[in-house]
Design a protein around this motif. Structure first.
Motif, PDB file in Angstrom:
ATOM      1  N   CYS A  79       0.782  -1.378  -0.031  1.00  0.00           N
ATOM      2  CA  CYS A  79      -0.034   0.206   0.211  1.00  0.00           C
ATOM      3  C   CYS A  79       1.002   1.353   0.073  1.00  0.00           C
ATOM      4  O   CYS A  79       0.456   2.233   0.330  1.00  0.00           O
ATOM      5  CB  CYS A  79      -1.132  -0.193   1.021  1.00  0.00           C
ATOM      6  SG  CYS A  79      -0.193  -0.284   2.755  1.00  0.00           S
ATOM      7  N   THR A 139      -4.287  -2.569  -9.681  1.00  0.00           N
ATOM      8  CA  THR A 139      -6.098  -2.240  -9.362  1.00  0.00           C
ATOM      9  C   THR A 139      -6.072  -1.613  -8.059  1.00  0.00           C
ATOM     10  O   THR A 139      -6.931  -0.739  -7.608  1.00  0.00           O
ATOM     11  CB  THR A 139      -6.684  -3.545  -9.357  1.00  0.00           C
ATOM     12  OG1 THR A 139      -6.374  -3.996 -10.825  1.00  0.00           O
ATOM     13  CG2 THR A 139      -8.036  -3.153  -9.406  1.00  0.00           C
ATOM     14  N   MET A 142      -4.549   1.412  -7.376  1.00  0.00           N
ATOM     15  CA  MET A 142      -5.340   2.664  -8.097  1.00  0.00           C
ATOM     16  C   MET A 142      -6.732   2.977  -7.150  1.00  0.00           C
ATOM     17  O   MET A 142      -7.019   4.077  -7.005  1.00  0.00           O
ATOM     18  CB  MET A 142      -5.976   2.351  -9.519  1.00  0.00           C
ATOM     19  CG  MET A 142      -4.660   2.240 -10.572  1.00  0.00           C
ATOM     20  SD  MET A 142      -5.053   1.866 -12.081  1.00  0.00           S
ATOM     21  CE  MET A 142      -5.049   0.047 -12.231  1.00  0.00           C
ATOM     22  N   ASP A 143      -7.045   2.064  -6.469  1.00  0.00           N
ATOM     23  CA  ASP A 143      -8.359   2.178  -5.858  1.00  0.00           C
ATOM     24  C   ASP A 143      -7.876   3.169  -4.689  1.00  0.00           C
ATOM     25  O   ASP A 143      -8.685   3.698  -3.932  1.00  0.00           O
ATOM     26  CB  ASP A 143      -9.019   0.772  -5.373  1.00  0.00           C
ATOM     27  CG  ASP A 143      -9.708   0.109  -6.606  1.00  0.00           C
ATOM     28  OD1 ASP A 143      -9.780   0.571  -7.515  1.00  0.00           O
ATOM     29  OD2 ASP A 143      -9.736  -1.086  -6.311  1.00  0.00           O
ATOM     30  N   LEU A 144      -6.606   2.938  -4.174  1.00  0.00           N
ATOM     31  CA  LEU A 144      -6.337   3.376  -2.783  1.00  0.00           C
ATOM     32  C   LEU A 144      -5.606   5.003  -3.434  1.00  0.00           C
ATOM     33  O   LEU A 144      -5.163   5.681  -2.640  1.00  0.00           O
ATOM     34  CB  LEU A 144      -5.096   2.777  -2.147  1.00  0.00           C
ATOM     35  CG  LEU A 144      -5.546   1.503  -1.702  1.00  0.00           C
ATOM     36  CD1 LEU A 144      -4.148   0.740  -1.075  1.00  0.00           C
ATOM     37  CD2 LEU A 144      -6.310   1.774  -0.339  1.00  0.00           C
ATOM     38  N   GLU A 145      -5.720   5.320  -4.677  1.00  0.00           N
ATOM     39  CA  GLU A 145      -5.251   6.489  -4.950  1.00  0.00           C
ATOM     40  C   GLU A 145      -3.691   6.452  -4.782  1.00  0.00           C
ATOM     41  O   GLU A 145      -3.496   7.939  -4.910  1.00  0.00           O
ATOM     42  CB  GLU A 145      -6.084   7.746  -4.513  1.00  0.00           C
ATOM     43  CG  GLU A 145      -7.411   7.651  -5.094  1.00  0.00           C
ATOM     44  CD  GLU A 145      -8.480   8.699  -4.496  1.00  0.00           C
ATOM     45  OE1 GLU A 145      -7.856   9.637  -3.999  1.00  0.00           O
ATOM     46  OE2 GLU A 145      -9.724   8.806  -4.970  1.00  0.00           O
ATOM     47  N   ILE A 146      -3.077   5.606  -4.874  1.00  0.00           N
ATOM     48  CA  ILE A 146      -1.660   5.772  -4.922  1.00  0.00           C
ATOM     49  C   ILE A 146      -0.983   5.474  -6.071  1.00  0.00           C
ATOM     50  O   ILE A 146       0.187   6.225  -6.520  1.00  0.00           O
ATOM     51  CB  ILE A 146      -1.084   4.345  -3.992  1.00  0.00           C
ATOM     52  CG1 ILE A 146      -1.555   4.753  -2.320  1.00  0.00           C
ATOM     53  CG2 ILE A 146       0.389   4.619  -3.861  1.00  0.00           C
ATOM     54  CD1 ILE A 146      -1.309   3.571  -1.610  1.00  0.00           C
ATOM     55  N   GLN A 148      -1.746   6.246 -10.519  1.00  0.00           N
ATOM     56  CA  GLN A 148      -2.565   6.894 -11.600  1.00  0.00           C
ATOM     57  C   GLN A 148      -3.605   5.771 -12.068  1.00  0.00           C
ATOM     58  O   GLN A 148      -3.058   4.548 -12.254  1.00  0.00           O
ATOM     59  CB  GLN A 148      -1.762   7.655 -12.547  1.00  0.00           C
ATOM     60  CG  GLN A 148      -0.858   6.917 -13.506  1.00  0.00           C
ATOM     61  CD  GLN A 148      -0.182   7.812 -14.447  1.00  0.00           C
ATOM     62  OE1 GLN A 148       0.334   8.860 -13.797  1.00  0.00           O
ATOM     63  NE2 GLN A 148      -0.085   7.479 -15.593  1.00  0.00           N
ATOM     64  N   ARG A 149      -4.669   6.153 -12.728  1.00  0.00           N
ATOM     65  CA  ARG A 149      -5.548   5.365 -13.229  1.00  0.00           C
ATOM     66  C   ARG A 149      -5.015   4.819 -14.699  1.00  0.00           C
ATOM     67  O   ARG A 149      -4.265   5.632 -15.431  1.00  0.00           O
ATOM     68  CB  ARG A 149      -7.034   5.922 -13.488  1.00  0.00           C
ATOM     69  CG  ARG A 149      -7.940   6.009 -12.199  1.00  0.00           C
ATOM     70  CD  ARG A 149      -8.589   4.771 -11.869  1.00  0.00           C
ATOM     71  NE  ARG A 149      -8.983   4.870 -10.619  1.00  0.00           N
ATOM     72  CZ  ARG A 149      -9.503   3.836  -9.859  1.00  0.00           C
ATOM     73  NH1 ARG A 149      -9.234   2.579 -10.283  1.00  0.00           N
ATOM     74  NH2 ARG A 149      -9.843   3.577  -8.497  1.00  0.00           N
ATOM     75  N   THR A 197       1.202   8.153  -7.843  1.00  0.00           N
ATOM     76  CA  THR A 197       0.795   9.574  -7.137  1.00  0.00           C
ATOM     77  C   THR A 197       1.387  10.007  -6.148  1.00  0.00           C
ATOM     78  O   THR A 197       1.618  11.224  -5.692  1.00  0.00           O
ATOM     79  CB  THR A 197      -0.477   9.839  -7.653  1.00  0.00           C
ATOM     80  OG1 THR A 197      -1.319   9.057  -6.808  1.00  0.00           O
ATOM     81  CG2 THR A 197      -0.933   9.509  -9.132  1.00  0.00           C
ATOM     82  N   LYS A 198       1.404   9.071  -4.924  1.00  0.00           N
ATOM     83  CA  LYS A 198       1.718   9.517  -3.639  1.00  0.00           C
ATOM     84  C   LYS A 198       2.096   8.146  -2.948  1.00  0.00           C
ATOM     85  O   LYS A 198       2.051   6.974  -3.608  1.00  0.00           O
ATOM     86  CB  LYS A 198       0.509  10.154  -3.008  1.00  0.00           C
ATOM     87  CG  LYS A 198      -0.853   9.252  -2.705  1.00  0.00           C
ATOM     88  CD  LYS A 198      -2.036   9.898  -2.159  1.00  0.00           C
ATOM     89  CE  LYS A 198      -3.037   8.962  -1.965  1.00  0.00           C
ATOM     90  NZ  LYS A 198      -4.221   9.503  -1.115  1.00  0.00           N
TER      91      LYS A 198
END
Length: 199
Positions: A79, A139, A142-146, A148-149, A197-198
């Protein structure tokens, strides 16, 4: 651990010989000789060479799946950027250091273009399983916004391809392991920089 089971000794001898001489290039007599028994004694344990091949596959699958199950379980905990890199490096170390996995890769390389059995095994191990593991990781990230999509399957293929090349390099030239691992480490850093992204 000393192996006393004749059937297992035959399987291990077959893995060794198939991975150096190829399946077609190895005789039942050579396998028997490697174990110290007469060739007809193999038929006490296997119907023939093809039956022994299936036993080799099953034996290797158990060892491989054990490592991959651990890998799948560990992948569920990824994560962060650091966690992703640590997870990947551990998976590569398992792949490079597991003697059975290494010999099976060599065997599949030798036989994959002349035997459909090995073609399917090579595709499963070298593409499908790894792609599915990393597509699931991406996947979730991406759901955790870590991350990019994007298409997780394409990301997975893009990510594992250079890693697989470096594993193949290590299989051919074991003395280049440190160099290969350094390249993989840099590849992971570049991939993270581009797509994460983060985290």
């Amino acid at each position: 651990m000393r192996i006393t089971n004749t059937k297992e000794r035959l399987i291990l001898a077959a893995i060794e010989l198939f991975s150096t001489k190829g399946y077609e290039g190895t005789s039942v007599e050579e396998i028997a000789k490697a174990v110290g028994i007469k060739a007809p004694s193999i038929y006490d344990h296997f119907k023939g060479k093809e039956d022994l091949l299936y036993a080799v596959r099953d034996y290797a699958d158990i060892a491989y799946d054990k490592g991959m199950q651990f890998s799948r379980a560990q992948s569920e905990t990824v994560c962060s950027k650091a966690g992703f890199k640590e997870y990947t490096m551990q998976l590569i170390e398992f792949t490079l250091n597991n003697d059975i996995a290494r010999k099976m890769r060599r065997m599949m390389t030798i036989e994959q273009f002349r035997n459909e059995f090995f073609t399917e095994m090579a595709t499963k191990r070298n593409v499908t399983v790894l792609k599915d593991i990393y597509a699931n990781v991406f996947t979730r990230l991406m759901d955790l916004e870590i991350m990019q999509r994007g298409n997780p399957d394409i990301y997975a293929l893009q990510f594992i391809s250079p890693v697989t090349l470096m594993i193949q390099l290590c299989d051919r030239e074991p003395n280049r392991k440190d160099e290969a691992l350094e390249i993989v480490s840099e590849h992971i850093d570049v991939f993270i920089q581009k797509y994460f992204t983060k985290g």
